[in-house]
Write an enzyme that holds these catalytic residues in place. Structure first.
Site, PDB file in Angstrom:
ATOM      1  N   ARG A 212       0.822  -1.023   0.090  1.00  0.00           N
ATOM      2  CA  ARG A 212       0.097   0.093   0.110  1.00  0.00           C
ATOM      3  C   ARG A 212       0.815   1.235  -0.024  1.00  0.00           C
ATOM      4  O   ARG A 212       1.003   1.974  -0.903  1.00  0.00           O
ATOM      5  CB  ARG A 212      -0.943   0.005   1.197  1.00  0.00           C
ATOM      6  CG  ARG A 212      -2.081   0.854   1.208  1.00  0.00           C
ATOM      7  CD  ARG A 212      -1.697   2.408   1.699  1.00  0.00           C
ATOM      8  NE  ARG A 212      -1.067   2.522   2.860  1.00  0.00           N
ATOM      9  CZ  ARG A 212      -0.530   3.630   3.276  1.00  0.00           C
ATOM     10  NH1 ARG A 212      -0.524   4.683   2.466  1.00  0.00           N
ATOM     11  NH2 ARG A 212      -0.058   3.833   4.501  1.00  0.00           N
TER      12      ARG A 212
ATOM     13  N   HIS B  75       8.786   7.329   8.287  1.00  0.00           N
ATOM     14  CA  HIS B  75       9.641   7.316   6.746  1.00  0.00           C
ATOM     15  C   HIS B  75      11.211   7.541   7.081  1.00  0.00           C
ATOM     16  O   HIS B  75      11.376   8.483   8.221  1.00  0.00           O
ATOM     17  CB  HIS B  75       9.101   8.612   5.771  1.00  0.00           C
ATOM     18  CG  HIS B  75       7.501   7.727   5.519  1.00  0.00           C
ATOM     19  ND1 HIS B  75       7.406   7.268   4.352  1.00  0.00           N
ATOM     20  CD2 HIS B  75       6.346   7.811   6.181  1.00  0.00           C
ATOM     21  CE1 HIS B  75       6.159   7.170   3.883  1.00  0.00           C
ATOM     22  NE2 HIS B  75       5.454   7.248   5.185  1.00  0.00           N
TER      23      HIS B  75
ATOM     24  N   CYS C 223       4.405   9.270   0.404  1.00  0.00           N
ATOM     25  CA  CYS C 223       2.969   9.618   0.415  1.00  0.00           C
ATOM     26  C   CYS C 223       2.820  10.764  -0.762  1.00  0.00           C
ATOM     27  O   CYS C 223       3.434  11.620  -1.014  1.00  0.00           O
ATOM     28  CB  CYS C 223       2.658  10.221   1.548  1.00  0.00           C
ATOM     29  SG  CYS C 223       0.935  11.191   1.561  1.00  0.00           S
TER      30      CYS C 223
ATOM     31  N   ASN D  83       9.172   4.098   3.693  1.00  0.00           N
ATOM     32  CA  ASN D  83       9.069   3.803   5.224  1.00  0.00           C
ATOM     33  C   ASN D  83      10.408   3.130   5.428  1.00  0.00           C
ATOM     34  O   ASN D  83      11.230   2.600   4.421  1.00  0.00           O
ATOM     35  CB  ASN D  83       8.003   2.643   5.418  1.00  0.00           C
ATOM     36  CG  ASN D  83       6.677   3.225   5.642  1.00  0.00           C
ATOM     37  OD1 ASN D  83       6.062   3.615   4.866  1.00  0.00           O
ATOM     38  ND2 ASN D  83       6.729   3.778   6.806  1.00  0.00           N
TER      39      ASN D  83
HETATM   40  C1  LIG Z   1     -10.668  11.379   1.121  1.00  0.00           C
HETATM   41  C2  LIG Z   1     -11.238  11.575  -0.459  1.00  0.00           C
HETATM   42  C3  LIG Z   1     -12.087  10.225  -0.984  1.00  0.00           C
HETATM   43  C4  LIG Z   1     -12.126  12.783  -0.206  1.00  0.00           C
HETATM   44  O1  LIG Z   1     -12.191  13.433  -1.692  1.00  0.00           O
HETATM   45  P1  LIG Z   1     -13.326  14.357  -1.896  1.00  0.00           P
HETATM   46  O2  LIG Z   1     -13.144  14.795  -3.435  1.00  0.00           O
HETATM   47  O3  LIG Z   1     -13.568  15.483  -0.859  1.00  0.00           O
HETATM   48  O4  LIG Z   1     -14.646  13.162  -1.832  1.00  0.00           O
HETATM   49  P2  LIG Z   1     -16.340  13.480  -1.907  1.00  0.00           P
HETATM   50  O5  LIG Z   1     -16.750  12.610  -0.892  1.00  0.00           O
HETATM   51  O6  LIG Z   1     -16.603  15.099  -2.449  1.00  0.00           O
HETATM   52  O7  LIG Z   1     -16.487  12.623  -3.433  1.00  0.00           O
HETATM   53  C5  LIG Z   1     -15.675  13.167  -4.576  1.00  0.00           C
HETATM   54  C6  LIG Z   1     -15.738  12.030  -5.764  1.00  0.00           C
HETATM   55  O8  LIG Z   1     -14.745  11.103  -5.253  1.00  0.00           O
HETATM   56  C7  LIG Z   1     -15.466   9.909  -4.818  1.00  0.00           C
HETATM   57  N1  LIG Z   1     -15.074   9.178  -3.782  1.00  0.00           N
HETATM   58  C8  LIG Z   1     -15.233   9.587  -2.129  1.00  0.00           C
HETATM   59  N2  LIG Z   1     -14.569   8.535  -1.695  1.00  0.00           N
HETATM   60  C9  LIG Z   1     -14.364   7.559  -2.331  1.00  0.00           C
HETATM   61  C10 LIG Z   1     -13.679   6.430  -1.915  1.00  0.00           C
HETATM   62  N3  LIG Z   1     -13.341   6.061  -0.721  1.00  0.00           N
HETATM   63  N4  LIG Z   1     -13.295   5.442  -2.749  1.00  0.00           N
HETATM   64  C11 LIG Z   1     -13.627   5.743  -4.176  1.00  0.00           C
HETATM   65  N5  LIG Z   1     -14.114   7.178  -4.675  1.00  0.00           N
HETATM   66  C12 LIG Z   1     -14.562   7.898  -3.536  1.00  0.00           C
HETATM   67  C13 LIG Z   1     -16.976  10.152  -4.767  1.00  0.00           C
HETATM   68  O9  LIG Z   1     -17.792   9.028  -5.255  1.00  0.00           O
HETATM   69  C14 LIG Z   1     -17.113  11.448  -5.955  1.00  0.00           C
HETATM   70  O10 LIG Z   1     -16.914  10.769  -6.924  1.00  0.00           O
HETATM   71  P3  LIG Z   1     -17.581  11.540  -8.592  1.00  0.00           P
HETATM   72  O11 LIG Z   1     -18.987  11.619  -8.051  1.00  0.00           O
HETATM   73  O12 LIG Z   1     -16.784  12.790  -8.582  1.00  0.00           O
HETATM   74  O13 LIG Z   1     -17.248  10.432  -9.641  1.00  0.00           O
HETATM   75  C15 LIG Z   1      -9.876  11.881  -1.164  1.00  0.00           C
HETATM   76  O14 LIG Z   1      -9.445  12.981  -0.544  1.00  0.00           O
HETATM   77  C16 LIG Z   1      -8.952  10.604  -1.311  1.00  0.00           C
HETATM   78  O15 LIG Z   1      -9.154   9.607  -1.890  1.00  0.00           O
HETATM   79  N6  LIG Z   1      -7.735  11.015  -0.795  1.00  0.00           N
HETATM   80  C17 LIG Z   1      -6.637  10.134  -0.817  1.00  0.00           C
HETATM   81  C18 LIG Z   1      -5.881  10.168   0.334  1.00  0.00           C
HETATM   82  C19 LIG Z   1      -4.797   9.020   0.093  1.00  0.00           C
HETATM   83  O16 LIG Z   1      -4.945   7.907  -0.155  1.00  0.00           O
HETATM   84  N7  LIG Z   1      -3.446   9.296   0.587  1.00  0.00           N
HETATM   85  C20 LIG Z   1      -2.337   8.420   0.867  1.00  0.00           C
HETATM   86  C21 LIG Z   1      -2.636   7.586   1.977  1.00  0.00           C
HETATM   87  S1  LIG Z   1      -2.392   8.249   3.525  1.00  0.00           S
HETATM   88  C22 LIG Z   1      -0.570   8.099   3.728  1.00  0.00           C
HETATM   89  O17 LIG Z   1      -0.121   7.660   2.819  1.00  0.00           O
HETATM   90  C23 LIG Z   1      -0.151   8.356   5.192  1.00  0.00           C
HETATM   91  C24 LIG Z   1       0.211   7.084   5.879  1.00  0.00           C
HETATM   92  C25 LIG Z   1      -1.047   6.588   6.487  1.00  0.00           C
HETATM   93  O18 LIG Z   1       0.864   6.205   5.283  1.00  0.00           O
HETATM   94  C26 LIG Z   1       0.914   7.669   7.323  1.00  0.00           C
HETATM   95  C27 LIG Z   1       1.882   8.633   6.993  1.00  0.00           C
HETATM   96  O19 LIG Z   1       3.091   8.292   6.499  1.00  0.00           O
HETATM   97  O20 LIG Z   1       1.776   9.788   7.375  1.00  0.00           O
END
Ligand SMILES: CC(C)(COP(=O)([O-])OP(=O)([O-])OC[C@H]1O[C@@H](n2cnc3c(N)ncnc32)[C@H](O)[C@@H]1OP(=O)([O-])[O-])[C@@H](O)C(=O)NCCC(=O)NCCSC(=O)C[C@@](C)(O)CC(=O)[O-]
Length: 305
Positions: free
Chosen positions: A17, A211, A242, A251
């Site tokens: 992931r 990281h 990220c 990481n």
């Molecule tokens: C959170 C959202 C979805 C908000 O995104 P948004 O645009 O605010 O969501 P929304 O509710 O307004 O919906 C907009 C569109 O997204 C779709 N949607 C809404 N939710 C989903 C979903 N779950 N799966 C699939 N589609 C989704 C929804 O259906 C809609 O589709 P449309 O009608 O435009 O076709 C967006 O900001 C997002 O996907 N962000 C991804 C963030 C991410 O994955 N970051 C990396 C992981 S975190 C990380 O790496 C850190 C960590 C954990 O490792 C620890 C560290 O090191 O810090």
């Protein structure tokens, strides 16, 4: 601080992931499935497989359902997936994960960039996800990004880490992972963040996610071991970064942590040779060498033998 180090440590390999989410090149679902398989064969018992997030935001994870459907599910191996909201949870639930991870941040700016909402709004989104997951019998982990510093706001005070940890506890999140997203943490600063998590969660339910951008991650793992913390995220071959923390590298490499832990006489259940084979394999798939010092050293020694 605990006087002796834990005798056994659990490593969660987040390579499939966190490791692959930021890859520029497309990685085939079949390769992700094989990566999980190889990690299981190397003895990993906790693997973060994928995330159910918007494919517009993180295209590399768009095949989460396919990957979850393709992996073997041997008894004793826990598979977790990241979930940001109810839409993600419903998609995740259909793939039968053992655990879900809600992911928030101790920084407002990072929360906005990463999940498009404030910290308070993120907790509002996580509350029904957490309740539904627990109702379905799934464990809920919470990740707290930017627990030391933020790429947009700079240094983050431990008070802000504690606030998010407390809010996660209040909504029923069962475990917190304290993340140094941009890898600038040094041992005392990481310990300060961990102390705040330990005010709300028992030792067994706090983990570290470091990281290695500034080369501090192994020292930070050691600093946490001294506190009695016995669970860490790590990424095979040091893969990752990220998408919302530009320049942050992967990481801490799982091989590097395993080498250190085994050197300390701490059990992991992981076969280091098999893990190094996995690091070499996935790095070959991606067309580069592992980032891990241990993998490169062991591969060089094998080549010379
Ligand atoms: C959170 C959202 C979805 C908000 O995104 P948004 O645009 O605010 O969501 P929304 O509710 O307004 O919906 C907009 C569109 O997204 C779709 N949607 C809404 N939710 C989903 C979903 N779950 N799966 C699939 N589609 C989704 C929804 O259906 C809609 O589709 P449309 O009608 O435009 O076709 C967006 O900001 C997002 O996907 N962000 C991804 C963030 C991410 O994955 N970051 C990396 C992981 S975190 C990380 O790496 C850190 C960590 C954990 O490792 C620890 C560290 O090191 O810090």
């Amino acid at each position: 601080m605990s006087s002796s180090l834990p005798s056994r440590v659990t490593l969660v390999d987040v390579g499939p992931r966190d490791g692959l989410q930021n890859e520029k090149q497309a990685v085939a679902a079949a390769h992700k499935i094989e990566l999980v398989q190889r990690l299981q064969q190397a003895g990993l018992r906790e693997i973060e497989v994928t995330s159910f997030v918007s494919p517009k935001w993180v295209p590399q994870m768009a095949d989460g359902a396919e990957v979850m459907a393709g992996i073997a599910r041997p008894a004793g191996v826990r598979h977790s997936v990241l979930v940001p909201n109810m839409k993600g949870f419903e998609a995740a639930l259909a793939t039968r994960p053992d655990e879900i991870v809600v992911f928030g941040a101790a920084s407002e700016a990072f929360s906005q960039k990463n999940i498009n909402c404030s910290i308070a709004e993120s907790i509002e989104r996580f509350a029904p996800v957490t309740a539904a997951a627990r109702e379905a019998g799934l464990k809920v982990r919470g990740a707290v990004s930017c627990a030391v510093a933020c790429p947009y706001e700079g240094e983050i005070h431990p008070d802000r880490v504690e606030l998010v940890v407390r809010l996660m506890k209040e909504i029923g999140v069962q475990h917190v992972g304290i993340a140094d997203t941009i890898g600038v943490g040094t041992p005392r600063r990481v310990q300060a963040a961990m102390e705040r998590a330990l005010k709300h969660y028992p030792l067994a339910e706090v983990s570290g996610h470091f990281h290695d951008t500034y080369g501090q991650s192994l020292s930070n793992v050691y600093a946490c071991l001294e506190m009695g913390i016995a669970s860490f995220d790590a990424s095979v071959a040091g893969l990752g970064g990220c998408p919302y923390a530009k320049g942050a590298t992967g990481n801490v490499a799982t091989e590097d942590v395993v080498f250190m832990l085994h050197g300390l006489g701490i059990e992991t259940g992981i076969d280091l040779d098999a893990l190094v084979d996995t690091a070499a394999w996935i790095s070959g798939v991606l067309g580069r060498k592992p980032v891990s010092r241990v993998a490169n050293a062991m591969l060089a020694r094998r080549a010379a033998a």
